[in-house]
Design a protein around this motif. Structure first.
Motif, mmCIF file in Angstrom:
data_model
loop_
_atom_site.group_PDB
_atom_site.id
_atom_site.type_symbol
_atom_site.label_atom_id
_atom_site.label_comp_id
_atom_site.label_asym_id
_atom_site.label_seq_id
_atom_site.Cartn_x
_atom_site.Cartn_y
_atom_site.Cartn_z
ATOM 1 N N ASN A 1 11.951 5.357 -4.533
ATOM 2 C CA ASN A 1 10.690 5.134 -3.826
ATOM 3 C C ASN A 1 9.739 6.208 -4.323
ATOM 4 O O ASN A 1 10.073 7.392 -4.287
ATOM 5 C CB ASN A 1 10.875 5.266 -2.314
ATOM 6 C CG ASN A 1 11.731 4.156 -1.754
ATOM 7 O OD1 ASN A 1 11.399 2.995 -1.886
ATOM 8 N ND2 ASN A 1 12.851 4.520 -1.150
ATOM 9 N N LYS B 1 5.662 7.671 -4.309
ATOM 10 C CA LYS B 1 4.332 7.677 -3.690
ATOM 11 C C LYS B 1 3.366 8.300 -4.690
ATOM 12 O O LYS B 1 3.558 9.431 -5.125
ATOM 13 C CB LYS B 1 4.367 8.495 -2.398
ATOM 14 C CG LYS B 1 3.036 8.581 -1.694
ATOM 15 C CD LYS B 1 3.165 9.438 -0.446
ATOM 16 C CE LYS B 1 1.827 9.694 0.181
ATOM 17 N NZ LYS B 1 1.934 10.652 1.295
ATOM 18 N N PHE B 2 2.337 7.533 -5.084
ATOM 19 C CA PHE B 2 1.323 8.005 -6.030
ATOM 20 C C PHE B 2 0.178 8.656 -5.271
ATOM 21 O O PHE B 2 -0.312 8.102 -4.292
ATOM 22 C CB PHE B 2 0.767 6.837 -6.851
ATOM 23 C CG PHE B 2 1.795 6.158 -7.709
ATOM 24 C CD1 PHE B 2 2.114 6.668 -8.951
ATOM 25 C CD2 PHE B 2 2.431 5.011 -7.277
ATOM 26 C CE1 PHE B 2 3.051 6.045 -9.753
ATOM 27 C CE2 PHE B 2 3.367 4.380 -8.066
ATOM 28 C CZ PHE B 2 3.686 4.896 -9.307
ATOM 29 N N SER C 1 2.267 3.191 -3.611
ATOM 30 C CA SER C 1 3.706 3.402 -3.665
ATOM 31 C C SER C 1 4.364 2.391 -4.595
ATOM 32 O O SER C 1 3.805 1.345 -4.900
ATOM 33 C CB SER C 1 4.311 3.295 -2.265
ATOM 34 O OG SER C 1 4.094 1.996 -1.750
ATOM 35 N N MET C 2 5.577 2.746 -5.023
ATOM 36 C CA MET C 2 6.383 1.869 -5.856
ATOM 37 C C MET C 2 7.817 1.940 -5.369
ATOM 38 O O MET C 2 8.305 3.007 -5.001
ATOM 39 C CB MET C 2 6.324 2.305 -7.320
ATOM 40 C CG MET C 2 7.255 1.517 -8.227
ATOM 41 S SD MET C 2 7.141 1.973 -9.981
ATOM 42 C CE MET C 2 7.784 3.625 -9.964
ATOM 43 N N ASN D 1 8.277 -3.227 -7.283
ATOM 44 C CA ASN D 1 6.936 -3.631 -6.880
ATOM 45 C C ASN D 1 6.105 -2.390 -6.599
ATOM 46 O O ASN D 1 6.635 -1.331 -6.281
ATOM 47 C CB ASN D 1 6.986 -4.579 -5.670
ATOM 48 C CG ASN D 1 7.565 -3.924 -4.446
ATOM 49 O OD1 ASN D 1 6.967 -3.012 -3.888
ATOM 50 N ND2 ASN D 1 8.736 -4.364 -4.018
ATOM 51 N N THR D 2 4.812 -2.547 -6.767
ATOM 52 C CA THR D 2 3.865 -1.471 -6.467
ATOM 53 C C THR D 2 2.829 -1.990 -5.488
ATOM 54 O O THR D 2 2.473 -3.172 -5.507
ATOM 55 C CB THR D 2 3.134 -0.973 -7.735
ATOM 56 O OG1 THR D 2 2.471 -2.075 -8.345
ATOM 57 C CG2 THR D 2 4.097 -0.348 -8.712
ATOM 58 N N THR D 3 2.371 -1.113 -4.632
ATOM 59 C CA THR D 3 1.296 -1.423 -3.692
ATOM 60 C C THR D 3 0.361 -0.224 -3.682
ATOM 61 O O THR D 3 0.803 0.901 -3.423
ATOM 62 C CB THR D 3 1.843 -1.673 -2.277
ATOM 63 O OG1 THR D 3 2.790 -2.736 -2.327
ATOM 64 C CG2 THR D 3 0.721 -2.037 -1.314
ATOM 65 N N PHE D 4 -0.903 -0.462 -3.997
ATOM 66 C CA PHE D 4 -1.898 0.604 -3.975
ATOM 67 C C PHE D 4 -2.865 0.352 -2.830
ATOM 68 O O PHE D 4 -3.484 -0.704 -2.751
ATOM 69 C CB PHE D 4 -2.650 0.669 -5.307
ATOM 70 C CG PHE D 4 -1.813 1.207 -6.422
ATOM 71 C CD1 PHE D 4 -1.658 2.570 -6.596
ATOM 72 C CD2 PHE D 4 -1.148 0.355 -7.283
ATOM 73 C CE1 PHE D 4 -0.862 3.081 -7.605
ATOM 74 C CE2 PHE D 4 -0.355 0.842 -8.301
ATOM 75 C CZ PHE D 4 -0.211 2.216 -8.461
ATOM 76 N N SER E 1 -1.359 -5.163 -5.074
ATOM 77 C CA SER E 1 0.093 -5.095 -5.240
ATOM 78 C C SER E 1 0.543 -5.976 -6.400
ATOM 79 O O SER E 1 -0.142 -6.930 -6.776
ATOM 80 C CB SER E 1 0.818 -5.492 -3.950
ATOM 81 O OG SER E 1 0.505 -6.809 -3.590
ATOM 82 N N GLN F 1 4.447 -7.158 -8.681
ATOM 83 C CA GLN F 1 5.883 -7.064 -8.898
ATOM 84 C C GLN F 1 6.116 -6.936 -10.394
ATOM 85 O O GLN F 1 5.307 -7.418 -11.193
ATOM 86 C CB GLN F 1 6.599 -8.293 -8.360
ATOM 87 C CG GLN F 1 6.502 -8.412 -6.858
ATOM 88 C CD GLN F 1 7.263 -9.629 -6.341
ATOM 89 O OE1 GLN F 1 7.486 -10.591 -7.054
ATOM 90 N NE2 GLN F 1 7.658 -9.549 -5.088
#
Length: 195
Positions: A130, A132-133, A150-151, A167-170, A184, A186
């Motif tokens: 996990n 966190k950017f 996050s990814m 997956n990533t979600t910004f 987001s 995948q």
């Protein structure tokens, strides 16, 4: 205290280590090892089971805080993943949790042995992370900046084969100077290709 260590599977040098390691003849236990160079902080926990009939079974958990997305981190990743990250020229810092499990299975009789592998044992590394950017930027053909998100990624490395899904979600980012939120995607990494 004050030791520099590197784990062969994830060769990220961790300076200023302090914490506990125990050895009982059958297992090495690592408890709350911490280290890093400011502003980064790293923590390591895990076990190394020393087996009589095969190479050791290794289970590790690593946590990082404010770790720079730089060459030192990229060089510690599996080669193919490092090449993908290098191609997008990342900057910024990440917090992460990484869990990995390295085991060995007996290689079937007559099976080919890849270079740098143990002749009788096939290795498997399973990992999950996990990430966190924080205020990161990337060049993915478009200029991405001020990225917070996050990814989640899970993968397997078997000999020279590396597969992963994630997956990533910004929550927010700028793409070519325009603000976006809740972005987001995948992805899959297989056979040296990122899709």
């Amino acid at each position: 205290k004050g030791v520099l260590a590197t784990y062969r599977e994830i060769p990220y040098p961790v300076p200023n280590l302090k914490g506990e390691m125990e050895y009982d003849g059958k297992q090495i236990r690592v408890h709350n090892l911490s280290g890093g160079e400011a502003p980064e902080s790293l923590w390591i926990d895990g076990t190394v089971d020393l087996l009589e009939d095969r190479p050791p079974h290794i289970t590790m958990s690593l946590r990082g805080s404010e770790v720079p997305l730089d060459a030192k981190l990229i060089d510690a990743l599996p080669k193919e993943l490092g090449e993908v990250l290098t191609s997008v020229t990342p900057t910024g810092c990440v917090d992460f949790t990484l869990k990995c499990d390295r085991a060995y299975k007996e290689r079937p009789a007559g099976a080919p042995t890849p270079p740098d592998a143990l002749p009788l044992w096939a290795s498997e590394l399973h990992y999950s992370a996990n990430v966190k950017f924080m205020d990161c930027s990337f060049d993915v053909g478009l200029d991405v900046a001020d990225a917070f998100g996050s990814m989640v990624i899970q993968g397997n490395v078997r000999e020279k084969e590396h597969d992963s899904l994630g997956n990533t979600t910004f929550s927010k980012m700028k793409i070519e100077g325009k603000r976006f939120s809740d972005v987001s995607t995948q992805f899959m990494f297989k056979d040296h290709w990122l899709n």
